[in-house]
Each structure stands twice: as structure tokens, then as C-alpha cells.
Design a protein around this motif. Structure first.
Motif, mmCIF file in Angstrom:
data_model
loop_
_atom_site.group_PDB
_atom_site.id
_atom_site.type_symbol
_atom_site.label_atom_id
_atom_site.label_comp_id
_atom_site.label_asym_id
_atom_site.label_seq_id
_atom_site.Cartn_x
_atom_site.Cartn_y
_atom_site.Cartn_z
ATOM 1 N N ASN A 194 19.473 45.190 32.480
ATOM 2 C CA ASN A 194 18.759 46.437 32.226
ATOM 3 C C ASN A 194 18.951 46.750 30.748
ATOM 4 O OD1 ASN A 194 18.993 49.592 31.909
ATOM 5 N ND2 ASN A 194 17.665 49.219 33.648
ATOM 6 N N ARG B 66 21.683 43.039 42.076
ATOM 7 C CA ARG B 66 21.530 44.118 41.078
ATOM 8 C C ARG B 66 22.776 44.994 40.957
ATOM 9 N NH1 ARG B 66 17.849 40.923 39.960
ATOM 10 N NH2 ARG B 66 15.817 41.602 39.281
ATOM 11 N N GLU C 245 13.957 46.572 33.059
ATOM 12 C CA GLU C 245 14.842 45.596 33.691
ATOM 13 C C GLU C 245 14.156 44.239 33.663
ATOM 14 O OE1 GLU C 245 16.360 44.877 38.139
ATOM 15 O OE2 GLU C 245 17.216 46.712 37.235
ATOM 16 N N ASN D 4 14.513 39.838 34.419
ATOM 17 C CA ASN D 4 15.216 38.727 35.056
ATOM 18 C C ASN D 4 15.614 37.702 33.999
ATOM 19 O OD1 ASN D 4 15.019 39.672 37.741
ATOM 20 N ND2 ASN D 4 12.891 38.986 37.821
ATOM 21 N N ALA E 207 20.061 39.141 35.851
ATOM 22 C CA ALA E 207 19.115 40.133 35.330
ATOM 23 C C ALA E 207 19.866 41.050 34.377
ATOM 24 C CB ALA E 207 18.493 40.940 36.465
ATOM 25 N N LEU F 118 23.461 42.271 35.369
ATOM 26 C CA LEU F 118 23.439 42.452 36.814
ATOM 27 C C LEU F 118 23.493 41.120 37.562
ATOM 28 C CD1 LEU F 118 20.408 44.918 36.737
ATOM 29 C CD2 LEU F 118 22.832 45.549 36.691
#
Length: 198
Positions: free
Chosen positions: A114, A87, A152, A154, A112, A83
Motif C-alpha cells: 500500500n 493483506r 494498493e 500487487n 503487495a 503486505l
């Protein structure tokens, strides 16, 4: 004088010796909540159910413990979505395996990701950036036993420079765990070099 249609005695309910009724605790029995005491009656006292408290309340879930389960949970699928700052999805990858090394380098502008893993049975899973860590030493995906686990995370600049390796350890309802020496359930990926201008 009134006479009852049926005669008998009223005594306390005895704990069940089966896992058949565990997940009826609460709504399945037309009750607002499931409590540890009720879960114990439905099979928890005899090791057929396990109660899991929801946050800091006295209520929770009552889950059936599988009979004759002596094998550790297995990671069956790994999905990862990269992401940007907002996001928005940049790119996604998946593998129907417990081990997933992404060969393509991930763009530096990724901030980031997921992460989702599936297990072959209900389990609690954790991950660690180091090999040889047990379930207890990792960071958890969630608080309850599920077959789908998602989080999720970072990405720091240090992560982009060093790359990311995450090793998964899971424990099932019967207490079977992926051993801390078993590092074959993992995902790893590296990033492109930092561009001269961002």
C-alpha cells in the motif's frame, strides 16, 4: 390587486469573479448535486473554479483554483506498507521527504504494498516505473484533486527479482506540473533473494 413588498427585476445570475464559493456547489447550497453549469456560475467561467466530473455522471465537484499559484506541487511524505497474501501487514516505512530509498531488503514473501504520498497542495498524482515520464504517461492514484494519494499494488516475481522504482508526477488545480525531467520524487526498494524452499 396585490402589490409586492419589494419591487425589482429578476435576471440570470452572473458568474462570480472569485474562488470563494466554488466548494459550496451542491450540498453547500442545499442542492443534491454539483453540476458544471453551477460551478461555472460560482467562478468557473472566470477561471476561479474547476469542475471535476464524478465517474460517468453529469455531477461532480467544484474546486477552488488558488490565486497566483505558479509553483508545482511538492511531495512532502511517502508511506509504504508491505503486505502478505492475506493483506496482513508485514512491515511499514515512511519518510518526510519527496525521495525515499528503502535500504533494508524486503522479504520474498511480500505480495503487495500500500503506497501513500502526501502533497503540499491539492493535486492529481501519477506514478511510473520509468524515469523521464510526464504526468500524462503515468498510472493515476485517483480521479480527483487531493493532498493525500493512496493505492494498493500487487508485486510480481519479476518485481522481486529486479526491485521496484516508482517516480511521482503531480499536477495542481492551476495546471502546474512536476516536469517530466524531474525524477527527484520517488520511492525505491529491493527484495531478498528467493529462498530455496517457500
Amino acid at each position: 390587486t396585490a402589490t409586492g413588498f419589494q419591487t425589482g427585476t429578476c435576471g440570470p445570475e452572473q458568474p462570480y469573479n472569485t474562488n470563494e464559493y466554488c466548494e459550496a456547489c451542491g450540498a453547500g447550497e442545499a442542492q443534491w448535486y454539483c453540476t458544471k453549469q453551477r460551478c461555472d456560475i460560482l467562478g468557473g467561467t472566470n477561471g476561479r473554479c474547476r469542475f471535476f466530473q464524478t465517474n460517468s455522471t453529469a455531477y461532480g465537484k467544484c474546486l477552488a483554483v488558488p490565486k497566483d499559484d505558479f509553483s508545482q506541487p511538492i511531495v512532502t511524505k511517502i508511506e509504504i506498507k508491505f503486505l502478505d497474501d492475506n493483506r496482513n501487514l508485514i512491515k511499514e516505512y515512511s519518510s518526510d521527504s519527496k525521495s525515499f530509498e528503502i535500504n533494508e531488503k524486503i522479504g520474498w514473501n511480500t505480495n503487495a504494498f500500500n503506497l501513500e504520498i502526501n502533497t503540499n497542495e491539492k493535486a492529481k498524482c501519477a506514478f511510473s516505473g520509468n524515469k523521464g515520464n510526464g504526468y500524462e504517461s503515468g498510472f493515476g492514484f485517483e480521479d480527483s484533486f487531493q493532498s493525500n494519494h493512496e493505492i494498493e499494488l500487487n508485486i510480481s516475481e519479476a518485481d522481486k527479482i529486479d526491485g521496484i522504482n516508482l517516480y511521482f508526477k503531480c499536477e495542481d488545480l492551476s495546471g502546474n506540473k512536476i516536469d517530466k525531467t524531474d525524477d527527484t520524487s520517488f520511492v525505491s526498494f529491493k527484495f531478498e533473494k528467493r529462498p530455496d524452499t517457500l
